[in-house]
Design a protein around this motif. Structure first.
Motif: not given
Lengths: 512, 245
Positions: A121, A124, A127-129, A158, B47-50, B73-75, B218
């Protein structure tokens, strides 16, 4: 932005680490999982699947057709282990496809890849994939050593992270070549194989400047090579087609010797003719048994159910005979006698100065023109004499004449315009198909009679079998008779249609 | 395709945790999209998205491509997220400017119906035009509530609102969240509600520290604590809701 479905990059044997290091300068990379599989790639001896840019692949659980990239999984079928023959598979789309491509040839394992797949993976700062990396690292067992043959790195995007993907893609594009197109070729190459190199088709390239002797040396050497290539397969009884291809080369050689006389010194030609006739004879029994046994199911289906036990007895007996015949043939092919024939013939063909005065140093084209012209003329003459109630033998003779012509056209195709030759061969093929069907009817009758004779020796209660066989033979005989007018028509059409072309392509030499 | 909304006028009842965890389960069975409608962007954070929409609020109303361009897309395979950003604080005003002020969200979701098997709306805790749009656009409205008397009152008010607006009250599915079964008052409230409202779901979500962990990890609970009580509770809730698809 549109991603290509997967960006794929060529990985050299130690190439993964430096690429990951490069990526780590901009993003964190973590290993998610590691998987190992073995992929076995299978094809027939004559590369029937590779001709479609495919292979049969087994990954330990599933059997499927794959393409050059090794990623496609067409007709996946769960099996315990890969089959030797198509008929070992359960009915389904995979079996149907293989029946039409590979038919009765054995499925040989041509390459096995030990593959390690590493899934990473890319993260960023949150820690988001933002994308995934899939590294396939392949090894091939070459002799006793596991050879690292490199692999492919796939960049999986992704949704919503185009910019990040773009950065890594640019980075990889500047440090690695695009890859993934040739996994299959890489695997075969690592095993030292040249896929598609073996073909039983005649693809002889002759130059019109060649003398007859030069051209025929090339021809006979090619045929000899095919014979040698099939010997192991026959001795190990891999499948029925090794013997078939061997015999076709023998037949072609004999046809050349018979139709193209006066090119080499006669002593050797007499010797060669005798020896190749011997080879034909020594392989006859085995081939006959193979042909009978290949048709086993067909006979079981076409005869009534009550006589099936008798049929099975017959074929089981044939199977026994075949075992013995195979052993004997194998011994013969490995014998001094046989190897001597092949070696002497080869030495002769590698020599110079053994041409005959008549044709040896003349242009091969003149030889070809004459041989073809004469054979066609013979077919036309025979056709004129043929009638719809002529004896069966007359039709079988015509079939033989057409075969002789076909061989000549195949030998010398490269000397003539391809479009013309293609048209001629197609026209001849049509006629040959009908004559082939006619021959097949004859062979079936012979088989059934043979069956009946054998049964008399084997079985106690054979009257029902004889009765059934009698009826079938009668039906076949009737079909034979009814086919003749059609064949006559086809033969006449063939000679008329092609008269002009033959005259044009294979002219009589002008005097002076 | 089914649109689930997770709604309660009260804040802090476990809406986002429910939306995130149920969407995770749903995604294992078919493509799922979670839409964060709350300018506090908690689901987005999980979801660690901005919390950023390209072109802000306008991206939701400028056409399919602008909306689609914001989906991430999430992880987790099969689970996508439309993030929230601070501009959503004016979402009710944006809906008001539409021709049909209550059907704007339904229109927005239409092109997404092809792509996803389920859509999950994580709603802000209010009763504005945003909530009304959610009521119209959703096929099922799951309402988490803490077992207190005041929660019952709130639910009754919601039923009343549905009736007044001519909405189908059968879409409403309340369930208990942040349950502390040791507290006898809670147990009594739960019993009373079960008697009065047959639509109440049998599954409930206990008050569990593991659910709080989502803020640190998260990620949805079943992804990092698959056999925990929390994961199993959400699994049971999903199992009860799934037949309604």
């Amino acid at each position: 932005m549109v991603f290509p479905e997967q960006a794929a990059f060529e990985l050299s044997p130690e190439g993964l680490t430096p690429l990951i290091d490069d990526i780590e300068k901009i993003f964190a990379v973590t290993l998610e999982k590691e998987e190992r599989t073995t992929l076995r790639f299978m094809d027939s001896f004559d590369w029937r699947l590779f001709k479609n840019q495919q292979a049969l692949c087994f990954d330990g659980h599933l059997l499927f057709i794959t393409g050059l990239t090794g990623r496609a999984k067409l007709y996946p079928t769960a099996v315990e282990h890969p089959p030797r023959f198509v008929w070992d598979l359960p009915a389904g789309p995979l079996r149907s496809y293989l029946e039409s491509t590979v038919a009765m040839r054995a499925l040989l394992e041509r390459s096995a890849i030990r593959r390690t797949v590493l899934v990473y993976r890319v993260l960023n700062e949150d820690q988001k994939t933002v994308m995934a990396l899939e590294a396939e690292q392949d090894k091939v067992l070459a002799g006793q050593v596991l050879k690292n043959i490199g692999g492919t790195l796939y960049l999986r995007p992704l949704r919503g992270y185009d910019a990040e993907w773009g950065k890594v893609n640019s980075l990889l594009t500047s440090s690695a070549a695009s890859g993934g197109e040739s996994v299959l070729l890489r695997a075969y190459g690592a095993e030292g194989l040249r896929p598609g190199a073996y073909s039983s088709k005649m693809k002889l390239r002759l130059q019109p400047e060649m003398t007859a002797a030069q051209a025929l040396r090339k021809l006979y050497l090619r045929l000899l090579k095919v014979m040698r290539q099939n010997i192991d397969g026959i001795c190990h009884d891999v499948d029925s087609e090794f013997l078939h291809d061997f015999r076709v080369s023998v037949r072609r050689t004999r046809s050349g010797l018979a139709q193209l006389k006066g090119v080499f010194d006669s002593e050797t030609m007499v010797w060669a003719d005798e020896r190749f006739r011997l080879l034909g004879r020594r392989t006859n029994l085995m081939r006959d048994l193979d042909v009978y046994l290949l048709a086993r199911e067909q006979y079981r289906q076409s005869l009534p159910a009550e006589v099936r036990p008798g049929i099975d007895l017959f074929f089981d007996h044939l199977q026994e005979q075949r075992k013995t015949a195979q052993r004997e043939l194998s011994l013969f092919l490995k014998s001094e006698e046989h190897l001597a024939i092949l070696n002497v013939w080869r030495s002769f063909l590698k020599e110079e100065g053994n041409e005959h005065d008549d044709w040896g140093n003349k242009s091969v084209k003149l030889l070809a023109d004459q041989a073809i012209r004469r054979r066609f003329r013979r077919i036309c003459r025979d056709t004129v004499l043929l009638e719809s109630d002529s004896r069966n033998e007359a039709y079988h003779d015509l079939r033989i004449q057409c075969k002789k012509l076909r061989y000549l056209l195949e030998f010398f195709a490269s000397l003539y315009p391809p479009a013309d030759m293609e048209a001629l061969v197609d026209s001849l093929k049509n006629l040959q198909t009908g004559l082939g069907d006619f021959n097949d009817l004859h062979v079936q009758q012979e088989t059934l009679k043979h069956m009946a004779d054998e049964m008399k020796l084997l079985s106690k209660e054979i009257r029902p079998v004889l009765f059934a066989v009698g009826i079938l033979v009668g039906m076949l005989h009737e079909r034979e008779r009814n086919l003749k007018p059609t064949l006559l028509d086809a033969a006449k059409t063939f000679s008329l249609e092609n008269r002009k072309t033959f005259k044009r392509l294979f002219p009589k030499p002008t005097l002076g | 395709m089914t649109v689930f909304a997770i709604y309660n006028i009260k804040g802090g009842v476990g809406k986002t945790a429910t939306a995130v965890n149920l969407a995770w389960f749903a995604a294992r069975e078919g493509p799922a999209l979670i839409i964060d409608l709350d300018p506090q962007s908690a689901a987005t954070y999980y979801f660690r998205v901005k919390p950023k929409l390209k072109k802000g609020l306008r991206s939701l109303f400028k056409g399919d491509e602008h909306l689609a361009a914001n989906i991430k897309a999430t992880d987790f395979p099969g689970l996508d997220l439309l993030p929230a950003d601070f501009s959503l604080r004016n979402l009710d005003l944006a809906f008001e400017r539409q021709k049909n002020s209550k059907k704007g969200l339904a229109a927005l979701l239409k092109p997404l119906r092809e792509e996803y098997a389920t859509i999950w709306l994580d709603c802000p805790p209010n009763l504005t035009l945003v909530a009304e749009n959610v009521f119209h656009a959703s096929d099922i409205l799951l309402s988490p509530m803490i077992p207190t008397t005041l929660s019952l009152r709130t639910y009754e008010k919601l039923l009343g609102f549905y009736d007044k607006e001519g909405l189908d009250r059968r879409k409403l599915l309340p369930f208990f969240s942040m349950v502390e079964a040791r507290k006898s008052l809670q147990r009594e409230t739960m019993k009373e509600m079960q008697e009065r409202f047959p639509e109440l779901l049998a599954s409930y979500i206990p008050c569990l520290a593991d659910i709080e962990r989502m803020g640190i990890q998260r990620a949805p609970v079943p992804s990092f604590l698959p056999r925990s009580k929390a994961a199993l509770a959400y699994q049971a809730l999903w199992d009860e809701v799934r037949p309604l698809l």
